[in-house]
Design a protein around this motif. Structure first.
Motif, PDB file in Angstrom:
ATOM      1  N   LEU A 118      25.604   5.304 -19.160  1.00 39.54           N
ATOM      2  CA  LEU A 118      24.703   4.903 -18.575  1.00 39.54           C
ATOM      3  C   LEU A 118      23.261   5.355 -18.411  1.00 39.54           C
ATOM      4  CD1 LEU A 118      24.470   2.802 -16.432  1.00 39.54           C
ATOM      5  CD2 LEU A 118      24.747   4.535 -14.587  1.00 39.54           C
ATOM      6  N   SER A 185      33.235   3.179 -21.208  1.00 37.68           N
ATOM      7  CA  SER A 185      31.931   3.228 -20.888  1.00 37.68           C
ATOM      8  C   SER A 185      30.875   2.923 -21.433  1.00 37.68           C
ATOM      9  CB  SER A 185      31.822   5.793 -20.934  1.00 37.68           C
ATOM     10  OG  SER A 185      32.643   6.002 -20.673  1.00 37.68           O
ATOM     11  N   ASN A 188      29.446  -0.338 -20.774  1.00 29.30           N
ATOM     12  CA  ASN A 188      28.679  -1.332 -19.885  1.00 29.30           C
ATOM     13  C   ASN A 188      27.184  -1.215 -19.901  1.00 29.30           C
ATOM     14  OD1 ASN A 188      30.766  -1.267 -17.522  1.00 29.30           O
ATOM     15  ND2 ASN A 188      31.177   0.572 -18.824  1.00 29.30           N
ATOM     16  N   VAL A 189      26.778  -0.018 -21.359  1.00 28.70           N
ATOM     17  CA  VAL A 189      25.413  -0.211 -21.715  1.00 28.70           C
ATOM     18  C   VAL A 189      24.725  -1.297 -22.822  1.00 28.70           C
ATOM     19  CG1 VAL A 189      23.399   1.832 -22.291  1.00 28.70           C
ATOM     20  CG2 VAL A 189      25.138   2.208 -20.841  1.00 28.70           C
ATOM     21  N   ARG A 192      25.074  -5.085 -22.091  1.00 25.29           N
ATOM     22  CA  ARG A 192      24.882  -4.992 -20.511  1.00 25.29           C
ATOM     23  C   ARG A 192      24.229  -6.280 -20.886  1.00 25.29           C
ATOM     24  NH1 ARG A 192      20.487  -0.387 -19.790  1.00 25.29           N
ATOM     25  NH2 ARG A 192      22.316   0.970 -18.532  1.00 25.29           N
ATOM     26  N   THR A 204      22.956  -3.493 -14.200  1.00 25.82           N
ATOM     27  CA  THR A 204      22.167  -2.421 -13.395  1.00 25.82           C
ATOM     28  C   THR A 204      21.875  -2.218 -11.840  1.00 25.82           C
ATOM     29  OG1 THR A 204      19.939  -4.231 -13.663  1.00 25.82           O
ATOM     30  CG2 THR A 204      20.453  -3.120 -15.372  1.00 25.82           C
ATOM     31  N   ILE A 209      27.220  -0.645 -10.467  1.00 23.64           N
ATOM     32  CA  ILE A 209      27.631   0.037 -10.927  1.00 23.64           C
ATOM     33  C   ILE A 209      28.666   1.411 -10.714  1.00 23.64           C
ATOM     34  CG2 ILE A 209      26.509   2.388 -11.930  1.00 23.64           C
ATOM     35  CD1 ILE A 209      24.038   0.969 -12.947  1.00 23.64           C
ATOM     36  N   ARG A 213      32.208   1.826 -12.214  1.00 24.83           N
ATOM     37  CA  ARG A 213      32.313   3.929 -11.933  1.00 24.83           C
ATOM     38  C   ARG A 213      33.393   4.062 -12.141  1.00 24.83           C
ATOM     39  NH1 ARG A 213      31.232   8.862 -10.390  1.00 24.83           N
ATOM     40  NH2 ARG A 213      30.040  10.640 -11.790  1.00 24.83           N
TER      41      ARG A 213
END
Length: 227
Positions: A118, A185, A188-189, A192, A204, A209, A213
């Motif tokens: 992240l 993991s 998510n980036v 996005r 964001t 988040i 998570r």
């Protein structure tokens, strides 16, 4: 009568030649700064689009000095890849997973991976860029291969302790566990922007988040937990 005396003007001294900026007094710090800036440049533009001129300007050094340290643009790119993997593996080693109960250790590892990805978008973009290159440069680095051995060993140890304690189910592969944690993991980036636009989400926002998570940690734990 003599005419006016013309005094010769003293010749102007030539302006001193402009020296290229260097930091040879602290080469390790200079190299670390170059690697940090280069990670952002390569992450944002990829290997083809990144410019050594831009990296030199941002680090107050010179192309000559960058080539002196890293040999070439490709050499710098490979060094950035190695440094990015080294950093994440070094922090993983500081989690002291072996000192925790298996499920608690697993939760810590998944949460760390989620948080690292992240907060290090350049790392994600670098990995994406290297996949576009079909791993061409990563394949040239024995160091990266070596860096990942302890990561899998830590997961294997964690998993085997959990199986022995009757917490985790049998028949799982440590590399597959690592792949699942990384994938949950990474997405998510890496996705996005597209995912947010398609589903009208603000990925964001702190609330999103935090919930995501927690869900990622819980998914991995439930996947591994013995029924």
């Amino acid at each position: 009568m003599n005419g006016p005396v013309h005094r010769a003007r003293p010749a102007r001294s030539a302006a001193p030649a402009r020296k290229e900026p260097t930091r040879t007094n602290d080469p390790e710090r200079t190299k670390a700064n170059i690697l940090e800036v280069a990670e952002g440049e390569f992450g944002e533009k990829g290997l083809a689009g990144a410019r050594i001129d831009a990296i030199a300007a941002a680090t107050n050094t010179s192309k000559r000095m960058i080539y002196y340290y890293f040999g070439s643009k490709e050499g710098l790119y490979l060094a950035v890849l190695e440094e990015s993997y080294r950093r994440v593996r070094d922090v993983e080693a500081e989690l002291h997973l072996q000192d925790l109960e298996p499920e608690e250790a697993l939760r810590r590892l998944v949460a760390f991976t989620f948080d690292h990805h992240l907060h290090h978008e350049s790392y994600i973009r670098l990995v994406m860029s290297e996949n576009i290159n079909r791993g061409e440069y990563l394949a040239q680095s024995p160091r990266i291969q070596e860096l990942n051995v302890p990561a899998i060993a830590a997961i294997r140890n964690l998993y085997e302790r959990g199986v022995k304690a009757g917490v985790f189910r049998r028949g799982l592969n440590p590399i597959d566990i690592h792949a699942s944690i990384s994938a949950l993991s990474f997405f998510n980036v890496s996705n996005r922007h597209t995912f947010s636009l398609i589903f009208k989400l603000d990925m964001t926002s702190p609330a999103y988040i935090a919930e995501r998570r927690e869900n990622v940690v819980e998914m991995v734990v439930r996947f591994m937990r013995k029924n």
